[in-house]
Design a protein around this motif. Structure first.
Motif, mmCIF file in Angstrom:
data_model
loop_
_atom_site.group_PDB
_atom_site.id
_atom_site.type_symbol
_atom_site.label_atom_id
_atom_site.label_comp_id
_atom_site.label_asym_id
_atom_site.label_seq_id
_atom_site.Cartn_x
_atom_site.Cartn_y
_atom_site.Cartn_z
ATOM 1 N N SER A 138 62.838 -24.749 44.916
ATOM 2 C CA SER A 138 62.225 -23.988 45.066
ATOM 3 C C SER A 138 61.238 -24.510 46.419
ATOM 4 O O SER A 138 60.486 -25.447 46.320
ATOM 5 N N ARG A 139 61.569 -23.912 47.725
ATOM 6 C CA ARG A 139 61.199 -23.929 48.735
ATOM 7 C C ARG A 139 59.650 -23.389 48.885
ATOM 8 O O ARG A 139 58.843 -23.217 50.187
ATOM 9 N N TRP A 140 59.250 -21.724 48.266
ATOM 10 C CA TRP A 140 58.283 -20.740 48.341
ATOM 11 C C TRP A 140 57.882 -20.656 47.626
ATOM 12 O O TRP A 140 56.964 -19.796 47.285
ATOM 13 N N SER A 156 65.400 -16.353 55.823
ATOM 14 C CA SER A 156 65.050 -16.995 54.598
ATOM 15 C C SER A 156 64.602 -15.725 53.468
ATOM 16 O O SER A 156 64.536 -15.433 52.716
ATOM 17 N N GLN A 157 63.193 -15.026 54.382
ATOM 18 C CA GLN A 157 61.860 -14.872 53.525
ATOM 19 C C GLN A 157 62.437 -13.710 52.809
ATOM 20 O O GLN A 157 62.504 -12.991 52.482
ATOM 21 N N ASN A 160 65.044 -13.384 50.286
ATOM 22 C CA ASN A 160 64.957 -13.463 48.497
ATOM 23 C C ASN A 160 64.112 -12.494 48.823
ATOM 24 O O ASN A 160 64.037 -12.153 47.398
ATOM 25 N N ARG A 172 61.365 -16.927 43.848
ATOM 26 C CA ARG A 172 60.939 -16.581 45.130
ATOM 27 C C ARG A 172 61.942 -17.040 46.045
ATOM 28 O O ARG A 172 61.778 -16.621 46.636
ATOM 29 N N ASP A 173 62.871 -18.441 45.527
ATOM 30 C CA ASP A 173 64.097 -18.814 46.612
ATOM 31 C C ASP A 173 65.386 -19.086 45.441
ATOM 32 O O ASP A 173 65.015 -19.314 44.685
ATOM 33 N N GLN A 175 68.034 -19.212 47.384
ATOM 34 C CA GLN A 175 69.315 -20.511 48.598
ATOM 35 C C GLN A 175 68.585 -21.786 48.364
ATOM 36 O O GLN A 175 69.868 -22.353 49.036
ATOM 37 N N CYS A 176 68.064 -22.111 47.585
ATOM 38 C CA CYS A 176 67.680 -23.328 47.129
ATOM 39 C C CYS A 176 68.792 -24.385 46.857
ATOM 40 O O CYS A 176 68.809 -24.011 45.783
ATOM 41 N N GLU A 217 62.653 -22.370 37.751
ATOM 42 C CA GLU A 217 62.072 -22.600 39.036
ATOM 43 C C GLU A 217 60.407 -23.017 39.410
ATOM 44 O O GLU A 217 59.579 -22.959 38.831
#
Length: 622
Positions: A138-140, A156-157, A160, A172-173, A175-176, A217
């Motif tokens: 997760s990047r978020w 992206s935000q 999501n 939260r993410d 698409q990663c 995640e």
């Protein structure tokens, strides 16, 4: 679609590997070799050398990626090259590669190595240990938000956020490109996941949560490298449509029971009636209806009955051009049942019923059933628009356009009936728009038949490139092809056209007899001409119905134009519209019930099962 092939080295990869890493690759000639070597080195740092395999899922590349993948597979038995002649989409490539993989832990990450490979062990071990069924970077996460350019971070935000709201995901993410699945989770979910492109892994995560699998995640260090291959217009719109499709499948469709459907239909009818009372005094209409001549009302019903065998003949001709030859009686019954469904259920669910009936009783494939029905609708709209156009020309020659202009400007009022100018213009806009679209659509199809290029996919592809759009394009192409099959045969086109004209002429004559039943006393020639126009505009307008059966816009159109052009009093015109609709609906329901008994078809069961039959048919065709 080209079949994927496994172009691995001569030394086969052991079938007992624990971990299979799939690298989805599309035109990655500059990076794929380095990515494979880094992946092998990283896996060797925490796994035995014979415990893993790396699969290059090369997705119809047109550069040197296949050549490089073949060479690396020949050099190292742990490397496999999974080739597809044509593009499967990222999700399609991943699914096929996972299905052919040997490991019990299935991993993939993007070939640009945007996610720091120091996290690979953590990703793999979360699933390999049995602690989780699915793991995703997760990047978020709050403790480790990725530094992304606005043009990529903001969409992206938003995406999501929509997934969390509509699909009730806890992540939260989604698409990663850094995920792992247990073999059991993948095999359980793969048949339910419909997308084959960028939405595939999102759908896997959402369905995994719904199925009760344990999903982990965790934050990862991520750095964007190069330009994204996601089209921020086409693919984002496509993924948006996939969110809505998945929301419908998971949250809405399971709640659409027979009881809900019936109650919804009744509520829509009540709303339509309530809206009509805003400009209609029901007591005056009922008073006029009370004076109707029952003999002429019965005659109107008998005349309308004559149109139904013609509907069966027309449908027989349409199916005949598509290669299916059925008896007129059966097809008339199927139409009766489907039209009864359209009266009872909202959203024209009866259309699905007809396709179900011809599939269940005669084996006509579901797509062909829908295509033939769509062709029938096109001929209906063309005939109605043509009738309205002919009468409009006649009105122009006799000065009748002034009356139309006046009613558009002022509306219609008289007695206790008051239809505003804005309501009249709404009817006119809708009717005109539907007529123009029908004519333009047929012209476009005729032109496309002369072109060598695939105009359907070219146009649809401008909006999105995801797999769902491929399905939509396929449906449109099937419809266009079937319409061309009918229109391309002059004899068939003539038969279908003549029967359509006869059907709608009977529809108008029924309305004229209803007017006589109510005591209208004007020149029959004028009455017939105006009735053609009023009925045609009303039927064009009710393409956007306020409720099942089209109650609402049809009545407004009939009332307005009969009162303005005949002239008939507004109360008389409205009563005629209501009685005309009631007579036709009564004939439809009686015929529908008789056909259901004759063909042993339950209307509610057909509505419920038609969706399942369609899904099975589509699955069989893929």
């Amino acid at each position: 679609m080209g079949r994927p092939t496994d172009g691995r080295s001569a030394t086969a990869t052991p079938a007992s590997v624990d971990v299979s890493v799939v690298l989805p690759a599309y035109n990655e000639e500059r990076t794929i070799e380095n990515t494979v070597r880094v992946t092998l080195q990283t896996l060797e740092s925490f796994l035995p050398a014979d415990a893993f395999e790396v699969i290059v899922a090369e997705d119809g590349c047109d550069d040197r990626t296949p050549e490089i993948a073949d060479r690396m597979a020949a050099e190292d038995s742990r490397v496999r090259h999974f080739h597809s002649d044509t593009r499967l989409g990222r999700g399609g490539a991943l699914e096929h590669a996972f299905a052919a993989a040997h490991g019990e832990t299935l991993v993939y990450f993007d070939t640009d190595l945007a996610t720091d490979m120091q996290h690979l062990e953590s990703l793999v071990e979360r699933v390999r240990s049995g602690e989780y069924d699915v793991a995703t970077g997760s990047r978020w996460m709050p403790e480790n938000v990725a530094d992304r350019p606005v043009k990529r971070g903001f969409p992206s935000q938003v995406y999501n956020g929509l997934v969390r709201v509509f699909l009730r995901s806890d992540l939260r993410d989604h698409q990663c490109g850094f995920k792992a699945f247990s073999r059991q989770a993948f095999e359980t979910l793969r048949d339910d996941v419909e997308d084959e492109h960028w939405f595939w892994d999102t759908e896997m995560l959402v369905r995994a949560q719904r199925a009760g699998f344990r999903v982990a995640e965790f934050p990862v260090d991520w750095e964007p490298k190069g330009d994204t291959k996601v089209d921020l217009v086409r693919d984002v719109l496509g993924m948006g449509s996939q969110i809505l499709r998945t929301w419908w499948q998971l949250s809405v469709r399971p709640r659409i029971t027979r009881e809900v459907t019936i109650v919804s239909g009744l509520l829509l009818t009540l709303v339509a009636v309530a809206l009509m009372t805003l400009y209609i005094d029901p007591s005056e209409v009922l008073s006029v209806l009370g004076d109707a001549d029952p003999t002429l009302v019965a005659a109107a019903a008998a005349i309308y009955v004559l149109s139904w065998p013609l509907r069966g003949l027309r449908y027989r001709d349409i199916l005949g051009e598509l290669g299916y030859h059925e008896k007129t009686g059966f097809l008339t019954g199927a139409i009766f049942i489907s039209q009864t469904g359209n009266l009872v259920f909202p959203a024209r669910a009866g259309d699905a019923v007809r396709a179900y009936v011809v599939k269940a009783r005669r084996g006509i494939p579901y797509p062909s059933g829908f295509a033939s029905l769509a062709v029938e609708r096109v001929f209906d709209l063309l005939t109605i628009a043509g009738l309205a156009g002919v009468v409009l020309v006649g009105l122009a020659a006799t000065g009748g356009l002034n009356d139309i202009a006046s009613v558009l400007a002022t509306g219609v009022s008289g007695g206790n009936v008051d239809v505003s100018a804005s309501d009249v213009r709404t009817v006119a806009y809708v009717a005109t728009g539907v007529g123009v679209v029908a004519i333009a659509g047929v012209l476009a199809i005729a032109l496309s038949a002369r072109a060598d290029s695939n105009l359907v996919r070219a146009v649809v592809g401008r909006f999105s490139s995801d797999s769902y759009v491929e399905y939509v394009a396929g449906v449109i192409e099937q419809f266009v092809s079937d319409l061309q099959a009918v229109a391309g045969n002059r004899a068939a086109f003539g038969r279908v056209g003549v029967s359509s004209l006869a059907i709608w002429t009977i529809d108008v004559v029924t309305a004229v007899v209803v007017l006589f039943a109510l005591g209208v006393d004007i020149d029959p020639t004028v009455l017939v001409g105006v009735s053609f126009f009023a009925v045609s505009v009303g039927n064009l307008a009710k393409v956007l119905p306020l409720s099942p059966g089209g109650v609402g816009l049809y009545e407004i159109a009939f009332t307005v134009f009969m009162a303005a052009l005949a002239p008939v009093t507004p109360a008389m015109a409205l009563a005629a519209a209501v009685l005309d609709h009631a007579v036709k609906n009564a004939v439809t329901i009686v015929g529908g019930v008789a056909s259901m008994l004759s063909l042993n078809v339950s209307l509610t069961t057909a509505v419920e099962e038609s969706a399942d039959v369609r899904e099975r048919e589509l699955a069989e065709s893929e």
